[in-house]
Design a protein around this motif. Structure first.
Motif, mmCIF file in Angstrom:
data_model
loop_
_atom_site.group_PDB
_atom_site.id
_atom_site.type_symbol
_atom_site.label_atom_id
_atom_site.label_comp_id
_atom_site.label_asym_id
_atom_site.label_seq_id
_atom_site.Cartn_x
_atom_site.Cartn_y
_atom_site.Cartn_z
ATOM 1 N N LEU A 210 0.818 -1.207 0.000
ATOM 2 C CA LEU A 210 0.000 0.000 0.000
ATOM 3 C C LEU A 210 0.853 1.258 0.000
ATOM 4 O O LEU A 210 1.795 1.381 0.776
ATOM 5 C CB LEU A 210 -0.904 0.016 1.245
ATOM 6 C CG LEU A 210 -1.743 -1.232 1.511
ATOM 7 C CD1 LEU A 210 -2.625 -1.013 2.734
ATOM 8 C CD2 LEU A 210 -2.584 -1.597 0.298
ATOM 9 N N LYS A 211 0.496 2.200 -0.886
ATOM 10 C CA LYS A 211 1.155 3.505 -0.927
ATOM 11 C C LYS A 211 0.089 4.568 -0.656
ATOM 12 O O LYS A 211 -0.748 4.843 -1.516
ATOM 13 C CB LYS A 211 1.796 3.745 -2.306
ATOM 14 C CG LYS A 211 2.815 2.682 -2.708
ATOM 15 C CD LYS A 211 3.292 2.911 -4.136
ATOM 16 C CE LYS A 211 4.218 1.803 -4.599
ATOM 17 N NZ LYS A 211 4.601 1.978 -6.034
ATOM 18 N N GLN A 212 0.102 5.123 0.545
ATOM 19 C CA GLN A 212 -0.956 6.046 0.933
ATOM 20 C C GLN A 212 -0.954 7.301 0.072
ATOM 21 O O GLN A 212 0.079 7.901 -0.180
ATOM 22 C CB GLN A 212 -0.820 6.429 2.404
ATOM 23 C CG GLN A 212 -1.968 7.300 2.898
ATOM 24 C CD GLN A 212 -1.873 7.598 4.388
ATOM 25 O OE1 GLN A 212 -1.427 6.777 5.162
ATOM 26 N NE2 GLN A 212 -2.281 8.802 4.771
ATOM 27 N N ALA A 213 -2.160 7.690 -0.369
ATOM 28 C CA ALA A 213 -2.308 8.877 -1.207
ATOM 29 C C ALA A 213 -3.117 9.973 -0.514
ATOM 30 O O ALA A 213 -2.804 11.154 -0.634
ATOM 31 C CB ALA A 213 -2.986 8.500 -2.536
ATOM 32 N N GLU A 214 -4.172 9.580 0.213
ATOM 33 C CA GLU A 214 -5.042 10.558 0.858
ATOM 34 C C GLU A 214 -5.542 9.986 2.181
ATOM 35 O O GLU A 214 -5.531 8.762 2.381
ATOM 36 C CB GLU A 214 -6.249 10.881 -0.052
ATOM 37 C CG GLU A 214 -5.878 11.413 -1.426
ATOM 38 C CD GLU A 214 -7.070 11.434 -2.374
ATOM 39 O OE1 GLU A 214 -8.137 10.916 -1.990
ATOM 40 O OE2 GLU A 214 -6.931 11.960 -3.485
ATOM 41 N N GLU A 215 -6.017 10.872 3.069
ATOM 42 C CA GLU A 215 -6.605 10.388 4.315
ATOM 43 C C GLU A 215 -7.609 11.387 4.860
ATOM 44 O O GLU A 215 -7.583 12.581 4.538
ATOM 45 C CB GLU A 215 -5.537 10.087 5.357
ATOM 46 C CG GLU A 215 -4.810 11.293 5.915
ATOM 47 C CD GLU A 215 -3.831 10.909 7.018
ATOM 48 O OE1 GLU A 215 -4.119 9.936 7.757
ATOM 49 O OE2 GLU A 215 -2.786 11.567 7.132
ATOM 50 N N SER A 227 -2.575 3.899 -3.464
ATOM 51 C CA SER A 227 -2.170 3.346 -4.755
ATOM 52 C C SER A 227 -1.635 1.944 -4.479
ATOM 53 O O SER A 227 -0.907 1.737 -3.510
ATOM 54 C CB SER A 227 -1.074 4.198 -5.391
ATOM 55 O OG SER A 227 -1.539 5.507 -5.657
ATOM 56 N N VAL A 228 -2.018 0.989 -5.335
ATOM 57 C CA VAL A 228 -1.559 -0.393 -5.189
ATOM 58 C C VAL A 228 -1.211 -0.903 -6.584
ATOM 59 O O VAL A 228 -2.102 -1.161 -7.401
ATOM 60 C CB VAL A 228 -2.631 -1.299 -4.547
ATOM 61 C CG1 VAL A 228 -2.051 -2.685 -4.254
ATOM 62 C CG2 VAL A 228 -3.180 -0.680 -3.270
ATOM 63 N N ASP A 229 0.059 -1.026 -6.863
ATOM 64 C CA ASP A 229 0.511 -1.384 -8.217
ATOM 65 C C ASP A 229 -0.058 -2.718 -8.691
ATOM 66 O O ASP A 229 -0.295 -2.908 -9.888
ATOM 67 C CB ASP A 229 2.041 -1.433 -8.261
ATOM 68 C CG ASP A 229 2.671 -0.057 -8.068
ATOM 69 O OD1 ASP A 229 1.973 0.949 -8.293
ATOM 70 O OD2 ASP A 229 3.858 0.007 -7.686
ATOM 71 N N ALA A 230 -0.289 -3.658 -7.773
ATOM 72 C CA ALA A 230 -0.721 -4.999 -8.158
ATOM 73 C C ALA A 230 -2.198 -5.066 -8.552
ATOM 74 O O ALA A 230 -2.637 -6.069 -9.123
ATOM 75 C CB ALA A 230 -0.452 -5.984 -7.019
ATOM 76 N N LEU A 231 -2.972 -4.018 -8.261
ATOM 77 C CA LEU A 231 -4.402 -4.027 -8.574
ATOM 78 C C LEU A 231 -4.651 -3.306 -9.901
ATOM 79 O O LEU A 231 -4.349 -2.126 -10.037
ATOM 80 C CB LEU A 231 -5.192 -3.359 -7.453
ATOM 81 C CG LEU A 231 -5.076 -4.031 -6.072
ATOM 82 C CD1 LEU A 231 -5.922 -3.284 -5.045
ATOM 83 C CD2 LEU A 231 -5.487 -5.496 -6.139
ATOM 84 N N PRO A 232 -5.211 -4.004 -10.899
ATOM 85 C CA PRO A 232 -5.351 -3.417 -12.237
ATOM 86 C C PRO A 232 -6.449 -2.375 -12.381
ATOM 87 O O PRO A 232 -6.377 -1.508 -13.243
ATOM 88 C CB PRO A 232 -5.649 -4.642 -13.124
ATOM 89 C CG PRO A 232 -6.281 -5.636 -12.192
ATOM 90 C CD PRO A 232 -5.622 -5.428 -10.863
ATOM 91 N N ILE A 233 -7.481 -2.428 -11.539
ATOM 92 C CA ILE A 233 -8.594 -1.472 -11.648
ATOM 93 C C ILE A 233 -8.342 -0.318 -10.687
ATOM 94 O O ILE A 233 -8.259 -0.509 -9.468
ATOM 95 C CB ILE A 233 -9.938 -2.142 -11.327
ATOM 96 C CG1 ILE A 233 -10.204 -3.292 -12.305
ATOM 97 C CG2 ILE A 233 -11.072 -1.123 -11.390
ATOM 98 C CD1 ILE A 233 -11.466 -4.079 -11.994
ATOM 99 N N ALA A 234 -8.208 0.886 -11.221
ATOM 100 C CA ALA A 234 -7.899 2.058 -10.404
ATOM 101 C C ALA A 234 -8.605 3.276 -10.984
ATOM 102 O O ALA A 234 -9.103 3.252 -12.110
ATOM 103 C CB ALA A 234 -6.387 2.290 -10.355
ATOM 104 N N VAL A 235 -8.659 4.347 -10.193
ATOM 105 C CA VAL A 235 -9.267 5.603 -10.635
ATOM 106 C C VAL A 235 -8.350 6.757 -10.241
ATOM 107 O O VAL A 235 -7.501 6.609 -9.360
ATOM 108 C CB VAL A 235 -10.667 5.813 -10.010
ATOM 109 C CG1 VAL A 235 -11.637 4.749 -10.472
ATOM 110 C CG2 VAL A 235 -10.579 5.829 -8.486
#
Length: 270
Positions: A210-215, A227-235
């Motif tokens: 896990l790479k934290q982007a917002e909180e 952000s999670v590089d291993a997960l293909p579905i992102a927005v």
């Protein structure tokens, strides 16, 4: 002689540059070739989400997944809803009103899982369809059956022309809370301590870094987006490509930490 030597050096540099360009294009082509399609990507992401649910809660967790998107069709709303319901093996839809809009709804089961289809007309010739499925996560066999049901539903909607996108969420409870509010002796919020434990458990799963982007946080609730590089579905969110959102709500009445994990973002209440 000197000119010939310089010409050979220049030719060698040109050849090396062409080879580098060719290798870069080959890599890009390779990445495109192995990129999963929407159905396969959803299946992969569902498996990852399921493993997260198993990692963070000792009890069977509630899992909700959705296919939803616009559908261009000249069919009348009632007929359009009937076509989708029939294709999905659901009962004949019934009309209702939600916030002043007519919504056609069909409830039933898909491969043994509770399912609900809703169709709303946005404008003439354009509808919005949402298929919601639910399951209880308790064993590997349930994941396999759910993946098959999800695939069948996604392919059926795509075949009818629905531009459906996928999202899903896990909801459950984790370890009991020692106190509803407050801070530790070191001054750290106890809710943040719970969140750190949650992140650690997920980071221990294969490939899920896990790479934290917002909180966001208030007294009893905290939410973080990653952000999670291993997960293909992102927005895209706030300039980041995010694929996972975690939320923890400390229930002061039960003394439990209620956890919600959504991908690529949370679309259920927490």
């Amino acid at each position: 002689m000197q000119n010939r030597k310089l010409w050979k050096i220049g030719l060698l540099i040109l050849i090396c540059a062409m080879l580098l360009v060719g290798l870069q294009r080959l890599k890009e082509t390779g990445r495109e070739a192995i990129a999963p399609g929407p159905i396969d990507a959803a299946e992969q992401q569902l498996a990852a989400l399921y493993s997260m649910g198993q990692a963070v809660t000792p009890d069977p967790f509630q899992l909700t997944l959705k296919w939803q998107g616009e559908w261009s069709s000249l069919l009348a709303p009632e007929e359009a809803a009937g076509v989708l319901a029939s294709r999905l093996g659901l009962p004949v839809p019934e009309a209702g009103t939600v916030q002043g809009r007519v919504v056609y709804e069909a409830k039933g089961q898909i491969e043994g899982f509770p399912a609900e289809l809703e169709l709303t007309t946005l404008e003439e010739g354009k509808h919005y369809a949402m298929l919601r499925m639910e399951a209880v996560g308790d064993e590997a066999a349930a994941l396999e059956r759910l993946q098959e049901a999800q695939r069948m539903a996604g392919e059926s909607l795509a075949d009818e022309g629905v531009q459906a996108e996928w999202n899903a969420a896990v909801q459950g409870v984790a370890w009991p809370a020692a106190a509803a509010v407050g801070k530790t002796a070191s001054g750290k919020r106890k809710l943040d301590v719970t969140f750190d434990k949650l992140e650690t458990k997920i980071n221990q799963l294969p490939k899920l870094k896990l790479k934290q982007a917002e909180e966001f946080a208030d007294e009893l609730t905290a939410s973080r987006t990653y952000s999670v590089d291993a997960l293909p579905i992102a927005v895209q969110s706030g300039g980041h490509r995010v694929a996972l959102q975690l939320a923890v709500h400390r229930n002061s009445g039960t003394g439990m930490d209620e956890i919600t994990i959504g991908t690529p973002l949370l679309t259920v209440e927490y």
